[in-house]
Design a protein around this motif. Sequence first.
Motif, PDB file in Angstrom:
ATOM      1  N   SER A 148      36.389 100.627  57.280  1.00 47.49           N
ATOM      2  CA  SER A 148      35.685 101.572  56.446  1.00 47.49           C
ATOM      3  C   SER A 148      34.482 101.742  57.096  1.00 47.49           C
ATOM      4  CB  SER A 148      35.523 101.161  55.260  1.00 47.49           C
ATOM      5  OG  SER A 148      34.735 100.203  54.964  1.00 47.49           O
ATOM      6  N   GLU A 149      33.647 102.804  56.536  1.00 47.60           N
ATOM      7  CA  GLU A 149      32.285 102.987  57.074  1.00 47.60           C
ATOM      8  C   GLU A 149      31.467 101.800  56.912  1.00 47.60           C
ATOM      9  OE1 GLU A 149      31.498 106.867  55.793  1.00 47.60           O
ATOM     10  OE2 GLU A 149      32.639 107.869  57.463  1.00 47.60           O
ATOM     11  N   GLU A 150      31.789 101.018  55.802  1.00 41.95           N
ATOM     12  CA  GLU A 150      30.833 100.120  55.340  1.00 41.95           C
ATOM     13  C   GLU A 150      30.820  98.710  56.336  1.00 41.95           C
ATOM     14  OE1 GLU A 150      31.691  99.417  51.197  1.00 41.95           O
ATOM     15  OE2 GLU A 150      31.139 101.116  50.646  1.00 41.95           O
ATOM     16  N   VAL A 151      31.847  98.543  57.280  1.00 42.83           N
ATOM     17  CA  VAL A 151      32.006  97.386  58.016  1.00 42.83           C
ATOM     18  C   VAL A 151      31.142  97.478  59.399  1.00 42.83           C
ATOM     19  CG1 VAL A 151      33.753  95.754  58.989  1.00 42.83           C
ATOM     20  CG2 VAL A 151      33.991  96.747  56.869  1.00 42.83           C
ATOM     21  N   SER A 152      30.363  96.622  59.610  1.00 38.30           N
ATOM     22  CA  SER A 152      29.920  96.649  61.175  1.00 38.30           C
ATOM     23  C   SER A 152      30.699  95.549  61.894  1.00 38.30           C
ATOM     24  CB  SER A 152      28.262  95.986  61.047  1.00 38.30           C
ATOM     25  OG  SER A 152      27.814  97.162  60.395  1.00 38.30           O
ATOM     26  N   ILE A 153      30.767  95.647  63.025  1.00 39.54           N
ATOM     27  CA  ILE A 153      31.352  94.968  64.002  1.00 39.54           C
ATOM     28  C   ILE A 153      30.794  94.272  65.179  1.00 39.54           C
ATOM     29  CG2 ILE A 153      33.495  94.751  65.692  1.00 39.54           C
ATOM     30  CD1 ILE A 153      34.577  95.147  62.834  1.00 39.54           C
ATOM     31  N   GLY A 154      30.978  93.074  65.448  1.00 36.32           N
ATOM     32  CA  GLY A 154      30.144  92.282  66.305  1.00 36.32           C
ATOM     33  C   GLY A 154      30.820  91.452  67.269  1.00 36.32           C
ATOM     34  N   LEU A 155      30.423  91.162  68.459  1.00 37.03           N
ATOM     35  CA  LEU A 155      30.883  90.351  69.451  1.00 37.03           C
ATOM     36  C   LEU A 155      30.082  89.400  70.346  1.00 37.03           C
ATOM     37  CD1 LEU A 155      33.636  89.125  71.046  1.00 37.03           C
ATOM     38  CD2 LEU A 155      32.691  91.088  72.721  1.00 37.03           C
ATOM     39  N   THR A 156      30.160  88.081  70.228  1.00 33.57           N
ATOM     40  CA  THR A 156      29.293  87.330  70.948  1.00 33.57           C
ATOM     41  C   THR A 156      29.756  86.205  71.890  1.00 33.57           C
ATOM     42  OG1 THR A 156      29.651  85.214  69.551  1.00 33.57           O
ATOM     43  CG2 THR A 156      28.246  87.077  68.513  1.00 33.57           C
ATOM     44  N   VAL A 183      17.807  92.306  55.772  1.00 31.96           N
ATOM     45  CA  VAL A 183      18.711  92.911  54.546  1.00 31.96           C
ATOM     46  C   VAL A 183      19.840  91.431  54.251  1.00 31.96           C
ATOM     47  CG1 VAL A 183      18.560  95.110  55.205  1.00 31.96           C
ATOM     48  CG2 VAL A 183      20.370  93.772  56.266  1.00 31.96           C
ATOM     49  N   PRO A 184      20.173  91.527  53.088  1.00 30.02           N
ATOM     50  CA  PRO A 184      21.269  90.689  52.713  1.00 30.02           C
ATOM     51  C   PRO A 184      22.882  91.151  52.970  1.00 30.02           C
ATOM     52  CG  PRO A 184      20.598  91.571  50.675  1.00 30.02           C
ATOM     53  CD  PRO A 184      19.729  92.026  51.866  1.00 30.02           C
ATOM     54  N   TYR A 185      23.670  90.328  53.403  1.00 33.12           N
ATOM     55  CA  TYR A 185      24.998  90.815  53.738  1.00 33.12           C
ATOM     56  C   TYR A 185      26.168  89.777  53.750  1.00 33.12           C
ATOM     57  CZ  TYR A 185      24.710  88.287  58.315  1.00 33.12           C
ATOM     58  OH  TYR A 185      24.415  87.117  59.581  1.00 33.12           O
ATOM     59  N   PHE A 186      27.291  90.023  53.498  1.00 33.16           N
ATOM     60  CA  PHE A 186      28.315  89.156  53.484  1.00 33.16           C
ATOM     61  C   PHE A 186      29.171  89.532  54.658  1.00 33.16           C
ATOM     62  CE2 PHE A 186      32.673  88.426  52.789  1.00 33.16           C
ATOM     63  CZ  PHE A 186      32.906  87.108  52.490  1.00 33.16           C
ATOM     64  N   GLY A 187      29.673  88.321  55.370  1.00 35.61           N
ATOM     65  CA  GLY A 187      30.161  88.593  56.865  1.00 35.61           C
ATOM     66  C   GLY A 187      31.160  87.469  57.016  1.00 35.61           C
ATOM     67  N   ALA A 190      32.665  90.655  61.395  1.00 36.54           N
ATOM     68  CA  ALA A 190      32.676  91.933  60.548  1.00 36.54           C
ATOM     69  C   ALA A 190      31.649  91.511  59.254  1.00 36.54           C
ATOM     70  CB  ALA A 190      34.348  91.866  59.887  1.00 36.54           C
ATOM     71  N   ILE A 191      30.678  92.475  59.413  1.00 38.46           N
ATOM     72  CA  ILE A 191      29.510  92.410  58.460  1.00 38.46           C
ATOM     73  C   ILE A 191      29.835  93.596  57.370  1.00 38.46           C
ATOM     74  CG2 ILE A 191      27.210  92.749  58.436  1.00 38.46           C
ATOM     75  CD1 ILE A 191      28.217  90.299  60.175  1.00 38.46           C
ATOM     76  N   TYR A 192      29.722  93.138  56.356  1.00 43.84           N
ATOM     77  CA  TYR A 192      29.878  93.754  54.837  1.00 43.84           C
ATOM     78  C   TYR A 192      28.467  94.024  54.258  1.00 43.84           C
ATOM     79  CZ  TYR A 192      34.630  92.630  55.637  1.00 43.84           C
ATOM     80  OH  TYR A 192      35.781  92.020  56.095  1.00 43.84           O
ATOM     81  N   PRO A 193      28.288  95.076  53.520  1.00 46.76           N
ATOM     82  CA  PRO A 193      26.773  95.078  52.438  1.00 46.76           C
ATOM     83  C   PRO A 193      27.114  94.087  51.532  1.00 46.76           C
ATOM     84  CG  PRO A 193      28.374  97.250  52.111  1.00 46.76           C
ATOM     85  CD  PRO A 193      28.830  96.224  53.423  1.00 46.76           C
ATOM     86  N   SER A 194      25.936  93.340  51.066  1.00 50.15           N
ATOM     87  CA  SER A 194      25.924  92.667  49.992  1.00 50.15           C
ATOM     88  C   SER A 194      26.153  93.315  48.681  1.00 50.15           C
ATOM     89  CB  SER A 194      24.663  91.662  49.931  1.00 50.15           C
ATOM     90  OG  SER A 194      24.776  90.827  48.861  1.00 50.15           O
ATOM     91  N   TYR A 195      27.169  93.318  48.061  1.00 47.68           N
ATOM     92  CA  TYR A 195      27.494  94.287  46.656  1.00 47.68           C
ATOM     93  C   TYR A 195      26.660  93.584  45.461  1.00 47.68           C
ATOM     94  CZ  TYR A 195      30.465  97.311  48.890  1.00 47.68           C
ATOM     95  OH  TYR A 195      31.299  98.338  49.886  1.00 47.68           O
TER      96      TYR A 195
END
Length: 213
Positions: free
Chosen positions: A18-26, A77-81, A97-102
């Motif tokens: 969704s537009e709420e999920v950020s994606i990262g690679l390390t 910012v707080p987040y859930f991931g 995968a990074i989600y906003p902290s609801y």
Amino acid sequence: MDKLNIESLLSVMSQLFSEEVSIGLTDHEKYLYYQPSKRVDLKIKPGQPLKPGTLGYRAVNENQKVSDFIQRDMFGVPYFGQAVPFEDGHFKGCVMAIYPSYTEGKSVVTLKTSDGWIPVPFEDVQYIEVKDRKTFVVSEKVSGTHKNSLQNFEFILPRTNFIRCHRSFIVNVEHIVEIFPDTHSTFVLAMRDGAKIPVSQSYSSYFRKLLGF
């Protein structure tokens, strides 16, 4: 795959969610790719080193999947991931995968009862049970139903207090009176209201680790 193909693949993956999920690679020490969502942006830049305590750092160094809430002092910012490690030859890293902290600014569960809706503070919730395809929330003073699934509650409830202990139960550890051993490495929880709640075998190791026994 070369770098361009990996970035293209991750970009497509971010659109699949969704537009709420950020994606990262390390890799094992730094971020290689980061695609922010519209709801949460950690301002990560490629080449930025992994910070101790972050999801990426923990997943790579613990070599296991990590799911957690991260406080705002890490990225502002707080987040859930969630971060999943992988290894391919000499390359080691993780996908995140990074989600906003609801839970930010929210501290109640609003229950549906026969008389209407009643907001209940998180700390008063004793346990949550799924039964007959309904989600029941039991608190110190009132009980009712909620539209959320247990998976949704796992996402929004503070992980310092609430633990999934069974496919049908989430418990507030502040309301556990005693823990009894049961068969096959499982447990039974005696709750403050007198209820007995099982800890299934699939959750027992995780439960013991979190409670430290």
